[in-house]
Structure formats: structure tokens, C-alpha cells
Design a protein around this motif. Structure first.
Motif, mmCIF file in Angstrom:
data_model
loop_
_atom_site.group_PDB
_atom_site.id
_atom_site.type_symbol
_atom_site.label_atom_id
_atom_site.label_comp_id
_atom_site.label_asym_id
_atom_site.label_seq_id
_atom_site.Cartn_x
_atom_site.Cartn_y
_atom_site.Cartn_z
ATOM 1 N N GLY A 247 0.835 -1.193 0.000
ATOM 2 C CA GLY A 247 0.000 0.000 0.000
ATOM 3 C C GLY A 247 0.867 1.239 0.000
ATOM 4 O O GLY A 247 2.079 1.169 0.221
ATOM 5 N N TYR A 248 0.245 2.349 -0.292
ATOM 6 C CA TYR A 248 0.908 3.645 -0.234
ATOM 7 C C TYR A 248 0.009 4.501 0.635
ATOM 8 O O TYR A 248 -1.213 4.427 0.498
ATOM 9 N N PRO A 249 0.581 5.288 1.552
ATOM 10 C CA PRO A 249 -0.293 6.003 2.491
ATOM 11 C C PRO A 249 -1.357 6.853 1.797
ATOM 12 O O PRO A 249 -1.023 7.667 0.933
ATOM 13 N N GLU A 277 1.962 4.637 -5.603
ATOM 14 C CA GLU A 277 0.839 3.728 -5.814
ATOM 15 C C GLU A 277 1.187 2.642 -6.834
ATOM 16 O O GLU A 277 0.752 1.499 -6.733
ATOM 17 N N ARG A 278 1.987 3.039 -7.842
ATOM 18 C CA ARG A 278 2.281 2.070 -8.898
ATOM 19 C C ARG A 278 3.244 1.003 -8.416
ATOM 20 O O ARG A 278 3.097 -0.166 -8.735
ATOM 21 N N GLU A 279 4.259 1.410 -7.635
ATOM 22 C CA GLU A 279 5.163 0.387 -7.104
ATOM 23 C C GLU A 279 4.381 -0.609 -6.246
ATOM 24 O O GLU A 279 4.629 -1.811 -6.298
ATOM 25 N N SER A 280 3.411 -0.107 -5.486
ATOM 26 C CA SER A 280 2.633 -0.996 -4.617
ATOM 27 C C SER A 280 1.944 -2.089 -5.421
ATOM 28 O O SER A 280 2.082 -3.266 -5.115
ATOM 29 N N ILE A 281 1.201 -1.686 -6.430
ATOM 30 C CA ILE A 281 0.418 -2.711 -7.136
ATOM 31 C C ILE A 281 1.332 -3.594 -7.979
ATOM 32 O O ILE A 281 1.095 -4.793 -8.126
ATOM 33 N N GLY A 297 -4.224 -2.055 -1.141
ATOM 34 C CA GLY A 297 -5.335 -1.243 -0.673
ATOM 35 C C GLY A 297 -5.058 0.202 -1.002
ATOM 36 O O GLY A 297 -3.915 0.654 -0.946
ATOM 37 N N THR A 298 -6.110 0.924 -1.376
ATOM 38 C CA THR A 298 -5.933 2.326 -1.711
ATOM 39 C C THR A 298 -7.277 3.014 -1.661
ATOM 40 O O THR A 298 -8.289 2.415 -1.300
ATOM 41 N N SER A 299 -7.281 4.301 -1.994
ATOM 42 C CA SER A 299 -8.527 5.033 -2.140
ATOM 43 C C SER A 299 -8.529 5.672 -3.528
ATOM 44 O O SER A 299 -7.528 5.596 -4.237
ATOM 45 N N GLY A 300 -9.618 6.301 -3.894
ATOM 46 C CA GLY A 300 -9.829 6.786 -5.253
ATOM 47 C C GLY A 300 -8.621 7.331 -6.006
ATOM 48 O O GLY A 300 -8.271 6.809 -7.067
ATOM 49 N N PRO A 301 -7.946 8.376 -5.481
ATOM 50 C CA PRO A 301 -6.808 8.920 -6.233
ATOM 51 C C PRO A 301 -5.728 7.866 -6.492
ATOM 52 O O PRO A 301 -5.093 7.872 -7.549
ATOM 53 N N THR A 325 -11.027 1.852 -0.679
ATOM 54 C CA THR A 325 -11.852 2.470 0.357
ATOM 55 C C THR A 325 -12.234 3.846 -0.186
ATOM 56 O O THR A 325 -11.498 4.798 -0.035
ATOM 57 N N GLN A 326 -13.391 3.867 -0.818
ATOM 58 C CA GLN A 326 -13.794 5.071 -1.548
ATOM 59 C C GLN A 326 -13.938 6.289 -0.632
ATOM 60 O O GLN A 326 -14.365 6.174 0.507
#
Lengths: 626, 296
Positions: A247-249, A277-281, A297-301, A325-326
Motif C-alpha cells: 500500500g501507499y499512504p 501507488e504504482r510500485e505498490s500494485i 489497498g488504496t482510495s480513489g486517487p 476504500t472510496q
């Protein structure tokens, strides 16, 4: 006298007043005392320090249906001075914002350390006011500023005639502060006692026999936990065998990352805080490729930034669970407010056509159970599985019996993985073999006897890049066939509460289910019978299972927390049925009254799109960072 | 699907031939005749053969572009996803299973343009992954646009905002904290194989920048151009000395020469970790009750 049924709101200044510390203590103790707690709306600002923060708790003897309306029974204002925007009205920030929601005959308890607040308008409504100089007591008498929260807790317990002998509080304080020494434990308990004494003297001075509210413990043999959606889905992932999390904070998904970093190693897993975010996925896809059950896990952005990898996972047939988590968008939107706005992105995001499964849990319990299904489905269908929660569900806490998490053995289905013994070592292994189900045997690199070639470019059965029209056609069909198999074997119909036949049906998805159920009850009291049709399996849309139900209703009304009614569009497209919609997108949670009002409006006027949630502006300017 | 007999792990005779099974046959390789990437392929086969790695335990993560094709021209497990992503997939795979020999094979555009964020942070993380950069100064598969190392050796007057000076791969790797930094030339596959073998034996992140001329689109940095300028790192150079590595690069730059060989190799103490659980039986008995206790 109202016993064991109330809604408390605790408010104060973010990071300074310890709002969450107080509600956490209250929630835990009430849960241990056998009462049910539901805290689904959490008001905080996307700034670190200084803005207004609030946290409402519903407490009841039976599990509450939903978090109800903004109406409050008890308001606890921890601010001892004020929001800078309200400097001319010391102590009044929380009171000004939330006092208007107090019921007649309710209770206001506030920190009067910097003077008493004029409360005649509230007193005229029969509201009992308890000024408690919590900070002054903490600082001057006990010489420890932070125990002001305990003064407030003690005062509130006296107001509720709860925990008269201090057993519940002592137990929790000892667990929490034992590490810090007996002196700290003692100071906290003394603080609570002082709060109790102040309330006692106010009751005596005013001649009130009580506050009008009482909480009585209902000890139960059944162990219960107070759990958030983020915690529940993390537990579900661990139980389901997820052993890599990246994840990324990002608010409100960071809590999953923190949970996994803390607990995954004990189950032999690892959590990675990606550098973006990209490294995470990508790391999660790499780990999944290597055979490990993997999740991000992430949220919209953050989901927007991950979009290119949806296609990679779909095309290379690597299973990965993607939690979104929208929160309110678009762009950075409102990072601390809830919405259901990412459905389109989850279903349609990415170029080309990607096989994928989209799920959305309705409750904390379902965050756990559906997450286990998510991992098994990802494994079986070898595709990205989206798991859509939202801020309210993810951060909202609820009292849940422990049995929900322990009563059913978890099945970990990895039957589509091939082992050394399954391979003939003649080079015949085909990673993307064309099968009737569309599901191909999946190899873990390192397995002796076969190698896998996986490519995000179109490829043949062995994984070699190909643009041969026949190969392309066969491969597209193979991937599409997986989703047909899913619809046949694993898709779930909507859950239906009430009778649909000839009646209006409230259609919902994800976290709004409890509100729909409460709205249904209230509509019944008003003489309107409606059914609730709720979806947790959103995509591929289970039209064959859903349409026979939906077409029996007299009118379909989708209730969603977004502007357009995204799921209503999906139903219209997949079932060719008209869907009216009630939508809310102002950042506040959906309340049962909103739904009741919206539905009645549609039924009376025949309007097709009702936008609800007009609120009076906050009387104190909201000071927030970016 | 289950075989009657369960084959056990038998040591496989590793010859250069092994690397041609489960791979695209030579006549179907899509690189242009004379492409530098052929040298990388040859060198990699030699290195893997020398170290007696089996294709089963190799995971080749390809980048996007001509360089990334190499994963299909070599036996072993292969994967490629997005432009700039090779190292991040490699990181995840290596974290999941440290027993795999994970090699990322990408171009200079892939690594230093779109992938630079991943590159820098993988240098810091130091996973035991080998990165071979096939550095040709152009985007070949999209027909010859400038890439980050474009213009190596050109006159300073030719640079502008839209065509900035070439990127310095080794300097970035050094400053970002890579623990193995080397350079090779695909015109000399035997020498390259030596470097690759050392990289494969390095316990941390190993960066090898390989000069891999694009014969079709880069008419400036040709084989001959490189042959005139490459020079082995002197035997006296101590690769464990960071300052010496930096000075070596300065010295080569001053002289207009390009170093070949290991410029920097530092053993960062590494905490070993095990393979993450994969098979259902490895996942049995996950007892979540202690976690629930904390939530009471």
C-alpha cells in the motif's frame, strides 16, 4: 428515563482534545459491558491539527439497524477554548455545530475550563447542561494535562449512572496504562472520579434526580469485539491466506497498511509500503506471480494511479485483490468524507476489455466474509478482484460477535495451481491453455517441470506474444469465458428483504444496506411497503439472477452516495429496466430520513432523480487545510 | 492431471542448449540483424550456464520495447507488464520467493524515463535482483525517438531543453545506493557474461548498464564508436571504495572514455528472509484469535 438506547457525540479540536481517545474508551467499555456500539460516521478534517473533529456513537441493547439520523441524545464538547474561527465564542465550536441536533430533554456535557457558555436556548428545550472544568482539574489538581479526557469520561459515566463502582473503567485503564506505571493508572482513575464528583454536585445543586438517561451493563457469555471495516477486511485477508500486502499512504486506506505491517509477519507474510501507488500494485502483482496470495489497498486517487495495472493483471491472468476504500472525489476531492463514486472506475477502468470481478461488502461482518471469497475468486478466475468499501464503512466501528470470525472454518481454494506432480516435464505445459471454462492451469515459478511465460501483450497458449487474428480471438474469448463461468458458478444474487412483488424496491450496494433497512422500517410505519434489494456482487453484473427479482417490483429506486447513480446505470444497461434514483453527495453520510424523504418524493411526484442532503451551513467556519 | 510418478528435483545438465527450449526459435527473433541485444542474450546464456542455474528457478521480468523481448528468447519463467514497471514486479516476486533468480531486463527509456522512480527506490531497497539495462540511446520499437541516454558523446552545442544531455546511469545508481554497479558492452558478450555472472552472485541489487547499439536508429553510438571508447576498469581499482568509484567515473569522463567492468560493489549487510507461504497447507492454521483479543 431512557435506558440502554442513546446516541452520543463527542467533539473537540483535532489532535488536541483526544476525541478519538474518548470514543475509543467509551466504545470498548460499552462493548465489554454487553451493549452494542455502532460508530459509522467519523468527522475529521484533512488537516493535522486544529480543525473540528467529532465522533458519534450509537449505543443500544439490541444491535442497531443503522447509524440513524443526525439526532443526538448526548453531546460531549471537549473544546476548552475554541476553533480560531470562533474566537469570539469560546468553548462553543462543538456546541454550535452539533447542539441543534440535540433532542429536547437531551444532555450537554462540556469542558468549562475557560468559562461557562450561555446555553439558555438549549435549556429552554429541556436539555440538561453539565459544565465540567476538565482541563483545569487535570492541569491544576492532577498536574497531568492529558487526563482531562478521563475527567470527561468519569463525568459522562455519572451522567449515565454507569459503572458506579468503577470496575469497567479500572480494568481498561489498567490494560492500557499498566506499562506506564501504577502512578499513571492511579491518576487516570482519580481524574475519572473527579469528573464523577463534579456531575454529582451539579445534580445536587440543580435538584435533578438524574440526567434522563441510563446505561446498564448486560454481561453476555458471548465474546464480542468492536471492529472497524478496515480491521475486519484485514482479518479476512489474513484468514484467506493473503501473505503479501502493499500500500501507499492514503486516507482512508492507510489503516490497512498499518494493520498489515504490524500483524502480517506473525503469519509468515510481509507488508510493503510502496514508494508510490504504482510500485505498490506492481510489487503485489510480482508477489502474486510468484504464487503468494496478494493484495493492495488504496482510495480513489490511488486507484486512478493503479489503472494501468488492472490490464496487466487481467491480461497476464495474475490474481490480485484491490481494495478501494472510496472517498469523495474527483481528484483529491474531500479526503475525509465518504462517497460511493468509484464504481465506474472499478468496472470500466483501463483500456481494452479486462476480465475482473467487483465486490462490495455491506457491513463490517461482510468485510470479513466477503474478503475471504474475494481471495478465493481471484485465485480461481486469475484476474483482479476489486473490493469496494468506503470511508464510513472502513473507519466505522461496530460491535460484532467474535463468532462471526471464528465459527466457520476458512477454505483456501487454490485448485487451479499446478504442482510438480501435475507436470509431465515434456515442455507441454501451457500457461494460457484454451479450456472450456476459460480457466487455465496456473504455474508458480520455481516448480520443476514447467516454465511460464506471461505477457501483457496478446499471447498464445504458451504465453508468447502473438497478433495472429485467430490467436487473438481465441484468447479474448478464453478470458471472457472465465467471467461466464463466474456468472454460472460463483456469482451471487442480490439479497432481498421484504416482498418485491408489485412494490417499490430500494436498490443499493455496499455500505448503505443498514440505512436502506432502517428506511424500509420507517416507511412501513408510514404505510409504505417497500422491498430492499441489495448487491454485494456487482460485476460481472449477475443479470440472470437479478433481473427476475428486479422486474417484479413496481418501481426501482436506486439509493447511492454519488451524483449520477452509477449502479442504477449499470442495472439499466444490463437489465433494460428503468431505474429511478435517490442520491447524496455532500460528504455527509446517508441518513434513513434522507432515504424516506427521497422515496416519498419519487412516489408522489414520479420524479426520476432526487438529489438530497441540503444542510444548513456550519455556523462556525470550517478551517481545513488542503 | 496428476502424473503417476512424482518427479523429484533432479539436477539438470545445464548446457547453453537448455536455454533455447521453451523459447521463441532463433529464426523468429524480431530484433534487427546486428542488434546489440543479441550480445546481451548470448552473454546471459553464458552466465546462467556457468552458474548452473536451471530455467525453472529463473524469473525474467522484461521491460517494454525491443529489450523486453529477450524474456521470450530465453528459457525460464518470463513476465512483462507495463512500461517502467519491471523492477517493481521483480521486487514483489523476489520478496515472495527469494529462491528465484530474478532478472529484470529493460531499456534505458524503460528504466530512466518512465521507470526512474522505481529504479531509484529499488536501489535503496537493495533486493537481490539483477537489472540489465540495454542502453541504446533511442526508443527502438517506436522508431527512434530520443531516450534518456540519447546523445552520449555528442557535442555540447547540440543539447537543448527538448533534447537534454544524456543521462548518467552509473552515477544515478551510485548515488541512489545501488550496491553493485557495473557496465558491459554487448559487442563483447564474453566479457559481458563475466559481469552478469558477478551480478547474479551479488547478494543485493545489481545494476549492469550494457551498451547495446541500435543499428537501425542510432547512427551515432555505433559498435565502432563504442569500440574506440570503451576501456576496462583498471585492475588496481577497488570496487568496494565508493569514493574511488566516483573518481573512476570522473576520470573516464575527463578522458572521454567509457568504463567496462565492475565500478562499485559493496556488501550491504542483508537481513535474510524466507519464502512466503504459497500452497494451501502452508496457510493452514492461521489463528486470528489473538488479533480479535485486541479488539475486545
Amino acid at each position: 428515563m431512557t435506558v440502554n438506547r442513546l446516541k452520543i457525540l463527542v467533539g473537540g479540536v483535532q489532535l488536541r482534545d483526544g476525541v478519538v481517545t474518548v470514543t475509543d474508551i467509551l466504545g470498548r467499555i460499552f462493548t465489554r459491558a454487553g451493549l452494542h456500539v455502532l460508530a459509522m460516521e467519523r468527522g475529521y478534517a484533512s488537516t493535522i491539527y486544529g480543525a473540528h473533529q467529532f465522533d458519534p456513537l450509537v449505543v443500544s441493547e439490541e444491535p442497531p439497524v443503522s447509524w440513524g439520523d443526525p439526532r443526538l441524545d448526548i453531546l460531549v464538547a471537549l473544546d476548552y477554548d475554541s476553533n480560531p474561527d470562533a474566537r469570539e465564542q469560546p468553548n462553543r465550536d462543538t456546541i454550535l455545530r452539533h447542539g441543534r441536533y440535540l433532542v429536547d430533554g437531551g444532555v450537554l456535557l462540556y469542558d468549562s475550563s475557560t468559562g461557562e457558555v450561555p446555553v439558555e436556548p438549549l435549556e429552554r428545550r429541556g436539555i440538561k447542561v453539565f459544565p465540567v472544568p476538565a482541563r483545569t482539574i487535570a492541569r491544576d489538581e492532577l498536574k497531568l494535562d492529558v487526563v482531562k479526557n478521563m475527567v470527561a469520561v468519569g463525568a459522562l459515566f455519572r451522567v449515565l449512572e454507569f459503572d458506579q463502582d468503577g470496575t469497567w473503567l479500572r480494568q481498561l485503564v489498567e490494560e492500557r496504562f499498566a506499562r506506564k506505571g501504577a502512578q499513571v493508572v492511579d491518576l487516570n482513575l482519580r481524574a475519572a472520579r473527579r469528573g464523577r464528583e463534579v456531575v454529582e454536585s451539579i445534580l445536587a445543586a440543580r435538584g435533578w434526580p438524574g440526567s434522563g438517561y441510563r446505561l446498564q451493563p448486560r454481561p453476555s457469555a458471548e465474546p464480542r469485539v468492536l471492529i472497524s471495516g478496515n480491521e475486519a477486511l484485514s482479518l479476512g485477508a489474513i484468514a484467506a491466506g493473503c501473505r503479501f500486502y502493499a500500500g501507499y499512504p492514503i486516507t482512508p486506506a492507510s489503516a490497512i497498511l498499518e494493520f498489515m505491517e504490524e500483524h502480517l509477519p506473525r503469519f509468515g507474510g510481509r507488508a510493503l509500503q510502496g514508494q508510490n501507488e504504482r510500485e505498490s500494485i506492481r510489487a503485489a502483482i510480482g508477489a502474486a506471480l510468484a504464487g503468494v496470495r496478494s493484495m493492495v489497498g488504496t482510495s480513489g486517487p490511488g486507484l486512478s494511479l493503479k489503472v494501468e495495472e488492472f490490464g496487466v493483471a487481467g491480461m497476464t491472468e495474475v490474481p490480485v485483490v484491490i481494495v478501494d476504500t472510496q472517498r469523495a472525489g474527483p481528484s483529491t476531492g474531500m479526503p475525509t468524507k465518504s462517497e460511493q463514486g468509484d464504481l465506474y472506475l472499478s468496472i470500466f477502468g483501463g483500456h481494452g476489455e479486462i476480465p475482473r470481478i467487483v465486490l462490495a461488502p455491506a457491513t463490517q461482518e461482510e468485510c470479513y466474509t466477503l474478503m475471504i471469497e474475494a481471495h478465493n475468486l481471484a485465485d480461481k478466475y486469475q484476474c483482479p478482484v476489486f473490493f469496494l468499501t468506503d470511508l464510513n464503512l472502513s473507519e466505522g466501528r461496530k460491535t460484532v460477535p467474535e463468532a462471526v470470525f471464528t465459527q466457520h472454518p476458512v477454505t483456501i481454494d487454490r485448485s487451479t495451481l499446478v504442482r510438480e506432480a501435475d507436470l509431465r516435464r515434456d515442455g507441454a505445459y501451457r500457461r494460457f491453455a484454451l479450456t472450456p471454462t476459460g480457466i487455465s492451469p496456473r504455474l508458480v515459478p520455481g516448480t520443476v517441470g514447467g516454465v511460464l511465460k506471461a505477457s501483457g501483450s496478446e499471447h498464445d497458449e504458451r504465453g508468447f506474444v502473438s497478433t495472429d487474428p485467430a490467436v487473438r480471438k481465441a484468447m479474448m474469448e478464453k478470458r471472457a469465458r472465465k467471467m461466464e463461468t463466474f456468472l454460472r458458478e460463483d456469482a451471487r444474487p442480490p439479497r432481498v428483504v421484504g416482498s418485491v412483488d408489485g412494490r417499490p424496491a430500494l436498490v443499493g450496494w455496499g455500505s448503505t444496506l443498514p440505512v436502506l433497512l432502517e428506511a424500509q422500517q420507517r416507511l412501513r410505519q408510514r404505510g409504505v411497503e417497500v422491498a430492499v434489494v441489495h448487491f454485494s456482487y456487482l460485476w460481472p453484473f449477475p443479470a440472470a439472477l437479478a433481473k427476475p427479482v428486479l422486474e417484479r417490483a413496481s418501481v426501482l429506486i436506486a439509493v447511492e452516495q454519488n451524483f449520477t447513480g452509477q449502479f442504477a446505470d449499470v442495472i439499466q444497461a444490463c437489465c433494460l429496466l428503468p431505474v429511478r434514483r435517490v442520491v447524496k453527495y455532500n460528504g455527509l453520510p446517508l441518513y434513513p430520513a434522507d432515504v424516506v424523504g427521497g422515496v416519498e418524493h419519487i412516489l408522489h411526484t414520479g420524479e426520476s432523480h432526487v438529489r438530497i442532503g441540503t444542510e444548513a451551513p456550519a455556523p462556525v467556519k470550517v478551517s481545513e487545510g488542503g | 492431471m496428476t502424473d503417476a510418478t512424482t518427479p523429484s528435483r533432479v539436477s539438470q545438465k545445464i548446457s547453453a542448449k537448455v536455454w533455447e527450449e521453451n523459447a521463441v526459435p532463433r529464426h523468429r527473433i524480431q530484433w534487427c540483424p546486428g542488434c546489440g541485444d543479441f550480445g546481451v542474450l548470448a552473454g546471459l546464456k553464458m552466465a546462467l550456464t556457468k552458474l548452473e542455474v536451471t530455467p525453472y528457478e529463473v524469473l525474467l521480468i522484461g521491460g517494454i520495447g525491443c529489450s523486453g523481448q529477450i524474456r521470450n528468447y530465453l528459457n525460464g519463467n518470463g513476465f512483462h507488464g507495463t512500461h517502467g514497471g519491471a523492477l517493481a514486479y521483480a521486487l514483489g516476486a523476489k520478496m515472495a520467493n527469494p529462491g528465484l533468480t530474478v532478472i529484470a531486463l529493460a531499456g534505458d527509456g524503460d528504466t530512466f524515463a518512465i521507470g526512474v522512480e522505481n529504479f531509484v527506490h529499488v536501489c535503496r531497497r537493495d533486493p537481490a535482483v539483477v537489472l540489465i539495462i540495454m542502453d541504446n540511446g533511442v526508443y527502438g520499437l517506436t522508431k527512434g525517438q530520443h531516450s534518456p541516454t540519447h546523445g552520449r558523446g555528442m557535442d555540447i552545442r547540440e543539447w537543448s531543453e527538448e533534447a537534454p544531455p544524456p543521462f548518467a546511469p552509473l552515477r544515478l545508481a551510485l548515488t541512489a545506493g545501488a550496491t553493485f554497479v557495473a557496465q558491459s558492452f554487448s559487442g563483447d558478450p564474453r566479457h559481458a557474461a563475466e559481469i552478469y555472472a558477478q551480478a547474479l552472485q551479488h547478494p543485493g541489487f545489481a545494476v549492469v548498464n550494457d551498451f547495446s547499439p541500435c543499428v537501425t536508429y542510432n547512427k551515432f553510438n555505433t559498435y565502432d564508436w563504442y569500440r574506440e571508447r570503451v576501456e576496462d576498469v583498471p585492475a588496481s581499482h577497488d570496487p568496494s571504495d565508493f569514493q574511488a568509484a566516483w573518481e573512476l567515473l570522473n576520470d573516464f569522463d575527463r578522458r572521454g572514455r567509457l568504463p567496462l567492468g565492475v565500478v562499485y560493489r559493496h556488501p550491504r549487510p542483508k537481513k535474510a528472509h524466507g519464502r512466503l507461504p504459497i500452497w494451501p497447507e502452508e496457510l493452514q492454521g492461521a489463528d486470528i484469535r489473538p488479533l480479535l483479543q485486541m479488539m475486545r
